[in-house]
Design a protein around this motif. Structure first.
Motif, PDB file in Angstrom:
ATOM      1  N   CYS A   1       0.851  -1.184   0.000  1.00 51.91           N
ATOM      2  CA  CYS A   1       0.000   0.000   0.000  1.00 51.91           C
ATOM      3  C   CYS A   1       0.892   1.242   0.000  1.00 51.91           C
ATOM      4  CB  CYS A   1      -0.909   0.030   1.226  1.00 51.91           C
ATOM      5  SG  CYS A   1      -2.267  -1.145   1.168  1.00 51.91           S
TER       6      CYS A   1
ATOM      7  N   CYS B   1       1.470   4.993   1.034  1.00 55.73           N
ATOM      8  CA  CYS B   1       1.050   5.953   2.052  1.00 55.73           C
ATOM      9  C   CYS B   1       0.911   7.327   1.405  1.00 55.73           C
ATOM     10  CB  CYS B   1       2.083   5.950   3.174  1.00 55.73           C
ATOM     11  SG  CYS B   1       1.938   7.291   4.339  1.00 55.73           S
TER      12      CYS B   1
ATOM     13  N   GLU C   1      -3.075   3.685   1.241  1.00 56.56           N
ATOM     14  CA  GLU C   1      -3.344   3.949   2.652  1.00 56.56           C
ATOM     15  C   GLU C   1      -3.584   5.437   2.814  1.00 56.56           C
ATOM     16  OE1 GLU C   1      -2.034   5.283   6.731  1.00 56.56           O
ATOM     17  OE2 GLU C   1      -0.756   5.419   4.965  1.00 56.56           O
TER      18      GLU C   1
ATOM     19  N   SER D   1      -5.007   8.968   5.286  1.00 58.26           N
ATOM     20  CA  SER D   1      -4.852   9.481   6.646  1.00 58.26           C
ATOM     21  C   SER D   1      -5.817  10.618   6.972  1.00 58.26           C
ATOM     22  CB  SER D   1      -3.420   9.958   6.864  1.00 58.26           C
ATOM     23  OG  SER D   1      -3.036  10.873   5.857  1.00 58.26           O
TER      24      SER D   1
ATOM     25  N   ILE E   1      -6.664   1.311   2.944  1.00 56.73           N
ATOM     26  CA  ILE E   1      -6.524   1.253   4.393  1.00 56.73           C
ATOM     27  C   ILE E   1      -6.724   2.664   4.930  1.00 56.73           C
ATOM     28  CG2 ILE E   1      -5.006   0.646   6.306  1.00 56.73           C
ATOM     29  CD1 ILE E   1      -5.749  -1.725   4.530  1.00 56.73           C
TER      30      ILE E   1
ATOM     31  N   ASN F   1      -6.562   5.075   7.738  1.00 54.64           N
ATOM     32  CA  ASN F   1      -5.963   5.290   9.044  1.00 54.64           C
ATOM     33  C   ASN F   1      -6.266   6.685   9.556  1.00 54.64           C
ATOM     34  OD1 ASN F   1      -4.617   3.018  10.131  1.00 54.64           O
ATOM     35  ND2 ASN F   1      -3.055   3.169   8.537  1.00 54.64           N
TER      36      ASN F   1
ATOM     37  N   HIS G   1      -3.459  -3.571  12.880  1.00 57.83           N
ATOM     38  CA  HIS G   1      -2.447  -2.642  12.364  1.00 57.83           C
ATOM     39  C   HIS G   1      -1.600  -2.084  13.499  1.00 57.83           C
ATOM     40  CE1 HIS G   1      -0.513   0.709  10.384  1.00 57.83           C
ATOM     41  NE2 HIS G   1      -1.167   1.583  11.121  1.00 57.83           N
TER      42      HIS G   1
ATOM     43  N   ASP H   1      -1.078  -5.569   9.270  1.00 53.88           N
ATOM     44  CA  ASP H   1      -0.536  -4.375   8.637  1.00 53.88           C
ATOM     45  C   ASP H   1       0.611  -3.867   9.500  1.00 53.88           C
ATOM     46  OD1 ASP H   1       0.016  -1.834   7.683  1.00 53.88           O
ATOM     47  OD2 ASP H   1      -2.089  -1.280   7.397  1.00 53.88           O
TER      48      ASP H   1
ATOM     49  N   GLU I   1       2.808  -0.068   4.431  1.00 52.82           N
ATOM     50  CA  GLU I   1       2.351   1.266   4.025  1.00 52.82           C
ATOM     51  C   GLU I   1       3.576   2.146   3.809  1.00 52.82           C
ATOM     52  OE1 GLU I   1       0.165   2.481   7.402  1.00 52.82           O
ATOM     53  OE2 GLU I   1      -1.452   1.034   7.142  1.00 52.82           O
TER      54      GLU I   1
END
Length: 464
Positions: A79, A81, A102, A104, A128, A130, A223, A261, A306
């Motif tokens: 993934c 980031c 991923e 945020s 993902i 986060n 994770h 993760d 990530e």
């Protein structure tokens, strides 16, 4: 006296991969940097996007080799980031390599929606999600799940986050969730645990109380992120063992859990003496996860990483011209640059980050110890030591001198506030994107012109 080129070769070994000297001038991955400077001027930020693909393919290959070598029964998923660089030319290049994403924060989600409508990614992509989530972020996640992005995985940062998903998500199949572990910080940290994630001792009770009997949700992923980054240290291996052991314990009561993760933190080359052994570390991570699972009689999980800095840092650089030379006392020689570390490379100022620093021309001149000064009226706008030595050395010459900082592609543009207002009203530098054509020639595209005074005055409210 030795030339600068001889000095650097004796000090660290040079040339190195990606750098070579041709007729007294520096080339970066075959790019003629002096020619770029003559064409576009300085300060000049550039991104050579093929390196992004190279780094992704390197990691995917090493994980696949480690999986085969260790007879590991899980799979690996790369993934990207996005917060390390959200720019379109970066994300689209990364997505050419069959990777996943991923996120945020909230605005990541409409970005992914735009990429899907353009055909750069499809709705099967794993995302993902986060971070500590605002209402808007959670709403975007819910809307995109309902729109068919079935592999979006909200990673719970706290127990309360689940409530809105429980109220709003309605799908034909259960929604997959992740839970982030609140990782312990390094021993020298002023904090004991990260501000992010759910406490280790609360995770299983939370699962029993809120999710186990809920048919609309499954906890598929656990994770964690170790703040030291991926490093061959007792702290890293101890933390990895702790979280993999928790995975095994959780897996025994939750058969849907099948993915671990391990976050990001893979280092990038920030020095000419960088010697990180990617192959060893990746193999060791896979080997240790397998060993811990075997000790706990648990099937190995699928692994997700990530990687952000690792993906994009080495694709970019920034080039400066020496505007002037100053002898401030008996020992201090300053080279004053046509840009600023604070505004162009904020991690230099904020984190004492080091980057690869090299002269672009005059390699056959003698060398001298110098300090590099940015152009702002700020005492912290300087660079006076390298990662591998406590000094900076540059060619000793009265000729026009250009220098470059390399492997600066992660975070610096967004932390600088691309296109906005900068310290001392310094303009954003020109930014050039470089790709390879099919015949291996270079393709140059000006992504952003240097900011002008009219743009700045408008942002400040002086004009409309």
């Amino acid at each position: 006296m030795q030339s600068y080129e001889e000095f650097l070769d004796l000090s660290v070994g040079f040339p190195q991969e990606g750098f070579e000297i041709i007729e007294d001038e520096l080339y970066f991955h075959d790019l003629n940097l002096m020619e770029m400077i003559e064409t576009y001027g300085t300060p000049l930020r550039f991104t050579y996007v093929p390196i992004i693909t190279k780094k992704i393919q390197q990691a995917k290959l090493l994980f696949q080799q480690a999986i085969i070598k260790n007879n590991y029964r899980g799979s690996y998923k790369y993934c990207y980031c996005t917060k390390s660089s959200h720019f379109k030319h970066v994300v689209e290049e990364a997505l050419k390599n069959e990777i996943h994403l991923e996120t945020s924060s909230a605005f990541d989600m409409p970005m992914i929606d735009i990429l899907e409508k353009k055909g750069a990614v499809n709705k099967d992509v794993t995302v993902i999600c986060n971070g500590f989530k605002t209402f808007q972020y959670k709403t975007y996640i819910i809307d995109m799940l309902h729109d068919g992005f079935k592999n979006i995985i909200p990673v719970l940062d706290n127990k309360e986050e689940f409530n809105l998903y429980d109220d709003e998500i309605e799908m034909d199949t259960p929604c997959n969730l992740g839970i982030r572990i609140a990782a312990e910080e390094q021993p020298d940290s002023q904090f004991y645990t990260s501000r992010l994630g759910v406490r280790m001792e609360d995770i299983i009770d939370f699962y029993y109380n809120k999710i186990e009997s809920n048919p609309n949700f499954r906890v598929k992923l656990l994770h964690f992120f170790i703040n030291s980054g991926i490093s061959d240290t007792p702290y890293y291996w101890n933390e990895l063992e702790k979280y993999v052991t928790l995975y095994c314990k959780f897996k025994k009561i939750n058969p849907h859990l099948d993915t671990l993760d391990i976050g990001g933190g893979m280092p990038f080359k920030d020095s000419l003496v960088f010697d990180f052994d990617y192959e060893y570390m990746i193999n060791e991570i896979v080997s240790r996860i397998k060993e811990i699972c075997a000790d706990n009689d648990t099937e190995e999980p699928d692994i997700i990483t990530e990687f952000g800095k690792y993906t994009v840092a080495e694709a970019s650089g920034i080039l400066y011209k020496v505007l002037g030379r100053k002898q401030q006392n008996d020992r201090e020689k300053w080279l004053m640059l046509d840009g600023s570390f604070i505004t162009n490379l904020p991690d230099v100022w904020a984190l004492n980050q080091k980057y690869i620093l090299l002269p672009i021309n005059n390699w056959d001149s003698e060398y001298e110890r110098v300090n590099l000064g940015g152009i702002t009226c700020d005492g912290q706008d300087y660079y006076n030591q390298e990662a591998h030595m406590n000094s900076v050395f540059m060619p000793k010459t009265r000729k026009v001198q250009y220098i470059g900082f390399f492997n600066t592609g992660a975070y610096q543009e967004v932390l600088s506030g691309y296109g906005g207002i900068h310290h001392c009203l310094l303009p954003s530098p020109k930014h050039v994107i470089i790709r390879r054509n099919r015949d291996e020639t270079f393709n140059f595209e000006v992504f952003g012109e240097e900011q002008n005074s009219k743009q700045v005055m408008k942002l400040l409210g002086y004009t409309t």
